[in-house]
Design a protein around this motif. Structure first.
Motif, PDB file in Angstrom:
ATOM      1  N   TYR A  46       7.866   4.204  11.320  1.00 21.15           N
ATOM      2  CA  TYR A  46       7.321   5.471  11.778  1.00 21.15           C
ATOM      3  C   TYR A  46       6.951   5.347  13.244  1.00 21.15           C
ATOM      4  CZ  TYR A  46       4.831   9.887  11.088  1.00 21.15           C
ATOM      5  OH  TYR A  46       4.441  11.188  11.136  1.00 21.15           O
ATOM      6  N   GLU A  73       0.890  -1.160   0.000  1.00 14.90           N
ATOM      7  CA  GLU A  73       0.000   0.000   0.000  1.00 14.90           C
ATOM      8  C   GLU A  73       0.925   1.205   0.000  1.00 14.90           C
ATOM      9  OE1 GLU A  73      -3.311   0.170  -0.193  1.00 14.90           O
ATOM     10  OE2 GLU A  73      -3.468  -2.009  -0.275  1.00 14.90           O
ATOM     11  N   TYR A  74       1.108   1.794  -1.152  1.00 17.57           N
ATOM     12  CA  TYR A  74       2.100   2.852  -1.247  1.00 17.57           C
ATOM     13  C   TYR A  74       1.622   4.151  -0.617  1.00 17.57           C
ATOM     14  CZ  TYR A  74       4.107  -0.431  -4.548  1.00 17.57           C
ATOM     15  OH  TYR A  74       4.633  -1.550  -5.119  1.00 17.57           O
ATOM     16  N   SER A  75       0.350   4.215  -0.310  1.00 17.95           N
ATOM     17  CA  SER A  75      -0.177   5.475   0.200  1.00 17.95           C
ATOM     18  C   SER A  75      -0.352   5.476   1.717  1.00 17.95           C
ATOM     19  CB  SER A  75      -1.506   5.794  -0.479  1.00 17.95           C
ATOM     20  OG  SER A  75      -1.333   5.745  -1.870  1.00 17.95           O
ATOM     21  N   ASP A  76       0.156   4.459   2.391  1.00 16.19           N
ATOM     22  CA  ASP A  76       0.153   4.430   3.849  1.00 16.19           C
ATOM     23  C   ASP A  76       1.582   4.249   4.342  1.00 16.19           C
ATOM     24  OD1 ASP A  76      -2.654   4.536   4.653  1.00 16.19           O
ATOM     25  OD2 ASP A  76      -2.818   2.682   3.497  1.00 16.19           O
ATOM     26  N   ILE A  77       1.768   4.509   5.615  1.00 13.67           N
ATOM     27  CA  ILE A  77       3.103   4.365   6.180  1.00 13.67           C
ATOM     28  C   ILE A  77       3.078   3.191   7.145  1.00 13.67           C
ATOM     29  CG2 ILE A  77       4.976   5.555   7.367  1.00 13.67           C
ATOM     30  CD1 ILE A  77       3.248   8.178   6.910  1.00 13.67           C
ATOM     31  N   SER A  78       3.992   2.277   6.985  1.00  9.28           N
ATOM     32  CA  SER A  78       4.046   1.122   7.862  1.00  9.28           C
ATOM     33  C   SER A  78       4.547   1.539   9.242  1.00  9.28           C
ATOM     34  CB  SER A  78       4.974   0.081   7.263  1.00  9.28           C
ATOM     35  OG  SER A  78       5.453  -0.753   8.282  1.00  9.28           O
ATOM     36  N   SER A  79       3.987   0.906  10.266  1.00  9.67           N
ATOM     37  CA  SER A  79       4.392   1.252  11.628  1.00  9.67           C
ATOM     38  C   SER A  79       5.828   0.819  11.917  1.00  9.67           C
ATOM     39  CB  SER A  79       3.431   0.607  12.635  1.00  9.67           C
ATOM     40  OG  SER A  79       3.362  -0.779  12.392  1.00  9.67           O
TER      41      SER A  79
END
Lengths: 970, 490
Positions: free
Chosen positions: B36, B27-33
């Motif tokens: 971050y 999912e290129y539009s979310d940031i993995s935890s």
């Protein structure tokens, strides 16, 4: 009329005679199953086959219209009657909760995904579009198979949990080039229109409302004793004259109505033209077809155009090597009008037409669009026609195969394919609309792209030794799905003329966003068929699927199946009654399929949050947007199926009966609720099990078979029950829910008629007035001696009213041929589905209420409202009630619809002009008989389950279509 | 044999192809935890979306939005609140029919969306603690987070009573789905107090920000003390309230009433004028800016013709009061009420206004202080009269003298009316009436005045809290707890 494929070996013949053979209907008919074909007589699973040649498809704009009611166990729901609208297909009920109930749709071996529907970029919705079968020209379809039970679908494994629909398009046929044309033109009219009040009626209801309100406020007449009279007392004359609120008799008599629905509707028109050419020799065959379809909907500005081109070819390189390709190109163009269920400032064109006062002219004295007085957020309905909003969808579905036969009867086949879907929506709200004026014009463009890749390799082997025959299939499949979208918009334009073509000219509210994601699926699968003497049949399949959206430990799932069949009519002991029972087969199967359709849910994800402002600078924050569930895994459908096929009198009467029992376990949901204090209060997860059981019956009969007269009919019947079987241990029920409720249960209070004057208001409905709906205080719940306070109406008083599933469904198709004439009549019906209030019951004064001192327009039913002067009414009090009306308007509905009547005539043309020619006239949806008092029992939204606040039922009216057409083959 | 060989080659080729078929999800539009948060910017962004996002007034979003926000719901459920959009929508609030479990503007609606914010802030504290960044800035972010927790807990407690609180370890394991009891009222009060005190005493928050400051809009010590003052008032801890009130009068906060009229026509109107955003009377305002945050007060009052002030309330203003002058309250001639403009609403694009939305201001603080002083001493004092007069004379009304009051209760009555006329549609009236045990009688009178059924007397003081939604009640039942507030069904 179907024609069987003939392959004629040319060999040394110099003259080839090709004749069209009427299809040998019956057991030797070939049916498409997963990764291959089978003779109908050899089937062991539950498969329904619809040969499109059976249907007068030319008059159907979409495939879904042609399928409704055709196969037992397949429910086709047309969500709306707008041009190009989508339909939902449900095979054997809807037993998934949140992971989708869509069947897998396979077009010529390619499992297709939905194309996306780009957003408008503004507050309006475009209604529904067909996103799966939109690229298919109905004329190109050879057959549609519906694989129903898990033993038939397990070969498709993880995506087949809700059945499989296999669409097979026509392919090139050997012989001299055949050119055929088919075309038709049609006009459409609204089947049933909304019954809203005209100006005089509106004024009358307004006056009645005011009088009743005054009586209530000052405790007059029947209201004495129910209210504390407002003080100081104001006499009726003063109440209505200061300021003047009543319409005078003269005003009512001379009232001019603006019929808003009339202003936004028109006669619909549609035309379709199809040309195809097919031909080739023994070693190379081709087909090319092109189709143009154009529809102007009955609501102004709702249009659709479709252009499709379909090419395929098959080539024999040698005796052992074959190659072929399919290429399907399509462009769908839609002009959208604002539709949808929203109200108030977000009202679409139907919502605003129904609620806008009929007393107001379209334009005011200055020539501007008039505004609603009682609720001026409502856009002027006609102004919404000024919006420019269109969607263009391009789709290319291409595939090629190579087939080798290295040893006799072993076929190795490799297929590579892709499905590219691109869609673009462009919208502009001009300053003549309310929304456009607010921001001096709002423009947006929204584009989405999807690309699926497919690699499929299969090995097929068949061998017959004596009475033993085997078929074996082994395969590998890999698919990748990539999706992305991009949107941009701005507002505040110097002129409306740019439309959406110069976003940079908008000086404010520039918005831009994008997305990209991908996932993949890998599978191995196999199947073995064995038959002994054609009497004892066994099929076993297995598929192993890996889905990238689960963690590696939970990613792989195995989906096995086995099914048996016994053709008892071939047994010797049945020989004596062969002339009566010509075919008899008993089938039983068990299989498992899956569903992984929840997206990527294994990880905690951060995403952009809301905007905020510090100092004079705006900023966008970041927050956790979804919680990951590392243990999430497949939803599994396990299904038993028992089937019986019987043919009588040399198969003039054929009967197929199926019974199934399926359990869906590890139900996947994206929104499993967590306790309310957590950071994110829902998570994707597996939450229990549901059960579906059903019975399906198909009866095909040849009623009359004479030289000049043939009458055949097909009857389908099916019924199903979907229930919960098991809940998540952490399930948080309401008190009225039980573990095994129907999935689409409707819960409500039990209504108890209208309060009679002088009867006291129930203690649990304090403030209830005469003529308003009473509900029962059931207090079903007592816990540990803790008594529920008697006079509170709450969830303890709610019960299950029924389910939103039909009790049973019927389809009845009749074809009569007399000499050159043919007549087709096709009916279907549904019984016993519970629905909530229709628009007619819902849009009345008792619910609409008063806004800014006036009423929104209402259905004519409001004229029947209870008032002090009309105490025998069954429509509740014209004043709004402060409590619920419970199940007062809910009812179990049924309908019988005639889908189509077609009369055709085969022109006796000489063979040197055309091989065959047929003209026909047809009427689609000529009538529907129903107890539903809304517009249409099928296409009406059911407002309350839509999830929107204030949602109304603002459905696109269903249409009646009259068409004439010509089919000709050269 | 040759054939077999070539098939073997083909098979090998296929295996290679298959090897390339990897199972990948992105999912290129979310940031993995996993990635971050790491940086100072991440800390800033997390604070923005986990604290300030909760307190927006942005169209229909945020705790102070004018359609569903806390203050608006509370104000509608007072003697002046009215909306022209139908009794089915708004009647539950207007006539205090809180028992009704259905309805579009249900008083239960804010429990579920706002309770999780306290947990969001708790987890955000944990997430940014480990980030290597400027320590002073980090401390300030942590203080803003604690202020946010106290602020949100106060809003929820004010309307719904005791909250549900969880420790950090439980919050980190949502998959355990543990159902917790509601805190006691004392525990909730102690939580609000400790969070606000911790934030105020951290020494890293600004006392107040001027409009020009790049951090204007962030939480301040002044906000912490204002919230503490309100908490102590609602819990009748008069001495503590007096301390907070006097704290806010200290010059380092530089709060003062707006006394110049500017171009607004009166000093009172100038408090809310777009030219005077960030004035010294403002303690905390939702900072609005085109494309980032805009409120819909204008359409709710004017262009959509919804919100009104009841005529009966309007008639209670003394003649000559600037606070009912046509530039702040317009009489549109509607029998349903008058139009409570308050803001000049010139800084807007059609329906969207960009004038900062004042949440708390100094006039509220000094009149609360006056009330606390009188309640504490059980006698009217000159100091209390002076504080009250500051607000009163600013509105061009003659000042009260000691002789204007017959006794302490008379002072409280007059002070409550002063506050009602000063602070209408600012989220104060409901608290004032509840605190002084006048809520039920006032609302019962409103029902009678408007010819409506009086639902509220049956509820009695239970009506001081709104009911919890049935989803919450079901959750409590599952966990063996009775979540519902007394007097309500589910």
């Amino acid at each position: 009329m179907g024609f069987a494929t003939q392959e004629i070996v040319v060999g040394s013949q110099t003259v080839i005679n090709v004749t069209m053979l009427e299809e040998a209907e019956g057991l030797d008919e070939v049916v498409v199953v997963g990764y291959g074909v089978q003779r109908k007589r050899d089937l062991t699973g539950a498969v329904s086959s619809v040969k499109m040649s059976d249907a007068p498809v030319q008059t159907f704009s979409t495939v879904s219209h042609a399928l409704a009611g055709k196969a037992a166990g397949l429910r086709v729901t047309q969500a709306t009657a707008q041009p190009g609208a989508g339909a939902t297909f449900r095979i054997r009920g809807q037993t998934s909760i949140n992971a989708g109930n869509d069947p897998l749709i396979i077009i010529d071996g390619f499992p297709v995904s939905k194309s996306s529907e780009p957003e408008s970029g503004n507050a309006y919705q475009a209604g529904s579009q067909d996103n799966v079968l939109e690229m298919i020209n109905p004329n190109d379809i050879e057959s549609i198979e519906i694989l129903k039970d898990a033993s038939a679908t397990a070969i498709y494994g993880s995506r087949a949990g809700h059945g499989v629909i296999i669409v097979t398009t026509k392919r090139g046929k050997a012989g001299v080039p055949q050119i055929s044309y088919s075309g038709n033109v049609a006009v459409q009219a609204i089947g049933a229109n909304y019954k809203m009040m005209d100006a005089a009626e509106y004024m009358t209801v307004n006056n009645r409302y005011l009088l009743e309100k005054w009586r209530r406020d000052y405790g007059q007449g029947v209201y004495a004793g129910y209210v504390t009279a407002k003080t100081p007392f104001v006499a009726w004359e003063d109440f209505v004259t200061n300021p003047s609120k009543l319409y005078s008799d003269a005003e009512i008599a001379s009232a001019k109505t603006t019929n808003w629905m009339e202003e936004i509707t028109r006669p619909g028109f549609q035309q379709s033209h199809n040309v195809s050419i097919t031909g080739g020799g023994e070693k190379s065959k081709y087909l090319a077809s092109i189709n143009y379809f154009d529809q102007k909907g009955v609501i102004k500005n709702s249009n659709m155009k479709r252009l499709t081109a379909n090419f395929n070819g098959d080539y024999d390189f040698s005796q052992y090597v074959k190659v072929g390709y399919s290429l399907n190109l399509s462009r769908n163009y839609y002009d959208n009008v604002p539709l949808g269920m929203h109200e108030n400032e977000y009202s679409g064109i139907i919502a605003s037409s129904l609620r806008f006062e009929p007393t107001i002219p379209i334009r005011d004295a200055n020539g501007n669009f008039s505004e609603s007085v009682v609720y001026n957020q409502t856009p002027n309905p006609v102004s919404l026609l000024e919006i420019t909003d269109n969607t263009t969808k391009d789709r290319v579905l291409g595939s090629g195969y190579l087939q080798v036969e290295p040893v006799k009867n072993l076929f190795l086949k490799a297929t590579l394919g892709f499905d590219r879907r691109s869609a673009k929506r462009k919208t502009y709200l001009p300053t003549t609309t309310r929304m456009g004026r607010i921001k001096d014009g709002v423009a947006a463009q929204n584009q989405s792209d999807g690309m699926d890749y497919l690699l499929s390799m299969t090995a097929n082997y068949n061998k017959t030794i004596d009475k033993h025959s085997f078929t074996a299939l082994l395969g590998y499949e890999y698919q990748r799905f990539a999706n992305e979208w991009f949107s941009a918009g701005s507002s505040n334009f110097a002129i409306d003329g740019f439309l959406y073509n110069k976003l940079g000219a908008g000086s404010n509210d520039k918005e831009v966003d994008s997305y990209a994601g991908e996932r993949s699926l890998a599978s191995v699968f196999g199947r073995i068929n064995y038959s002994y003497a054609g009497k004892y049949l066994i099929t076993a399949t297995i598929r192993r699927d890996g889905a990238s959206n689960f963690n590696p430990d939970y990613r792989w799932g195995n989906f096995p199946s086995v099914s048996l069949a016994w053709r008892f009519s071939d047994e010797e002991f049945m020989g004596g009654i062969k002339h009566i029972l010509s075919n008899g087969k008993l089938r039983a199967g068990y299989g498992q399929t899956g569903n992984s359709n929840v997206g990527n849910r294994t990880q905690d994800l951060y995403g952009p949050g809301g905007k905020y402002v510090f100092g004079n600078t705006g900023t966008i924050g970041v927050r956790v947007t979804s919680l990951g569930n590392s243990r999430i895994t497949w939803e599994t459908t396990s299904e038993w199926n028992i089937g019986l096929d019987l043919g009588f009198l040399n198969n003039r009467i054929n009967l197929t009966a199926e019974y199934y029992d399926r359990v869906v376990s590890d139900l996947l949901v994206t929104n499993k609720r967590l306790p309310s204090y957590y950071e994110i209060t829902s998570i994707a997860g597996n939450i229990g099990a549901t059960q579906g059981q059903g019975f399906e019956l198909t009866l095909n009969t040849v009623n009359i078979k004479q030289d000049n007269l043939v009458w055949t009919s097909d009857l389908t019947f099916y019924t199903y029950r979907d229930r919960w079987k098991e809940r998540d241990p952490n399930w948080i029920p309401s008190v009225y829910q039980s573990v095994d409720d129907p999935i689409r249960a409707l819960f409500s209070y039990r209504s108890d008629g209208l309060l009679k004057p002088s009867d006291p208001a129930p203690a649990w409905q304090k403030g209830l007035l005469p003529g308003q709906v009473k509900v029962q205080n059931l207090d079903l719940y007592y816990k540990d001696g803790e008594t529920v306070t008697e006079d509170i109406l709450d969830s303890h008083d709610m019960v299950m009213i029924g389910t939103g599933d039909p009790k049973f469904s019927l389809g009845f198709n009749n074809t009569l041929r007399y000499k050159n004439f043919d007549l087709n009549i096709y009916l279907y019906s549904e019984f016993g589905r519970w629905r909530e209030a229709s628009y007619y019951d819902n849009m009345i004064s008792a619910h609409a209420g008063e806004f800014n001192g006036g009423l929104k327009n209402q259905s004519k039913n409001s004229l029947n409202s209870w008032t002090m002067d009309n105490q025998s009414a069954t429509v509740p009090n014209i004043l709004q009630s402060a409590t619920t009306s419970g199940d007062y308007y809910m009812k179990q509905i049924w309908f019988l619809r005639c889908r189509n009547i077609t009369l055709g005539y085969r022109l006796p043309l000489p063979g040197n002009i055309a091989k065959s020619a047929r003209i026909y006239a047809s009427v689609n949806n000529p009538f529907v008989i129903t107890n539903w008092n809304g517009l249409d029992p099928e296409t009406d939204y059911n407002a309350p389950d839509s999830g929107y606040e204030n949602a109304g039922s603002y459905s696109y009216p269903n249409v009646r279509t009259f068409s004439i057409g010509l089919d000709i083959n050269f | 044999m040759k054939k077999i060989f070539s098939y073997a080659v083909a098979l090998a080729f296929m295996s290679v192809v298959m090897y390339g078929c990897k199972l990948v999800s992105s999912e290129y539009s979310d940031i993995s935890s996993d990635l971050y948060p790491t940086s100072e910017r991440d800390a800033r962004d997390l604070v923005t979306s986990n604290v300030y996002e909760a307190f927006r007034n942005d169209e229909y979003a945020g705790a102070f939005n004018v359609a569903t926000g806390f203050h608006l719901l509370g104000d509608m459920a007072t003697d002046f609140g009215f909306c022209s959009w139908g009794e089915s929508n708004w009647g539950q609030l207007e006539y205090a029919n809180f028992q009704n479990p259905d309805g579009a503007r249900n008083p239960r609606m804010n429990w579920a969306p706002y309770l999780p914010w306290i947990s969001k802030m708790e987890l955000t504290i944990d997430r940014i603690k480990g980030i290597a960044m400027d320590e002073t800035l980090k401390k300030r972010y942590l203080a803003e987070l604690e202020c946010g927790q106290g602020f949100m807990a106060f809003l929820i407690w004010d309307f719904y009573g005791p909250i549900i609180l969880s420790d950090l370890e439980t919050l980190k394991k949502p998959q355990d789905e543990i159902i917790l009891p509601r805190q006691t009222n004392e525990q909730t009060i102690a939580y609000i107090e400790s969070k606000l005190k911790a934030a105020a005493e951290a020494g890293v928050l600004a006392k107040s920000y001027s409009k020009e400051n790049a951090d204007y809009g962030r939480f301040t010590e002044g906000l912490c003390h204002t919230l503490l003052l309100k908490l102590y008032m609602q819990t009748k801890q008069w001495p503590k309230a007096i301390v907070e009130g006097r704290e806010l009068m200290k010059p380092e906060y530089s709060y003062e009433l707006v006394t110049d009229a500017g171009d607004a026509g009166s000093a009172y109107a100038n408090v809310f004028s777009s030219a005077n955003e960030g004035n010294k009377e403002t303690i905390w305002a939702v900072n609005c800016l085109r494309e980032y945050q805009s409120h819909l007060w204008y359409p709710h009052v004017i262009s959509w013709g919804g919100y009104k002030m009841t005529r009966i309330f309007f008639e209670t203003f003394e003649s000559g009061d600037d606070r009912c002058a046509p530039n702040v309250i317009t009489d549109g001639g509607s029998s349903q009420g008058v139009l409570p403009l308050k803001y000049d609403m010139v800084n807007r694009t059609s329906d969207n206004c960009y004038t900062d939305w004042i949440v708390y201001r100094y006039a509220d603080v000094i009149t609360l202080l006056a009330e606390a002083i009188v309640q504490q001493g059980n006698a009217v004092t000159q100091e209390a009269i002076d504080l009250l007069n500051e607000v009163r004379t600013r509105a061009s009304l003659p000042p009260y003298q000691m002789s204007s009051f017959t006794n302490k209760d008379d002072f409280i009555d007059k002070l409550l009316w002063e506050r009602a006329h000063e602070l209408w549609y600012e989220g104060c009236r409901r608290q004032d009436l509840i605190r002084n045990n006048k809520y039920v009688t006032t609302m019962a009178q409103k029902c009678v005045d408007h010819g409506r059924t009086d639902y509220i007397t049956a509820l009695g003081t239970n009506a001081h809290l709104f009911p919890l939604p049935s989803s919450a009640v079901n959750e409590g039942r599952k966990g063996g707890f009775n979540y519902q507030n007394p007097g309500y069904g589910d």
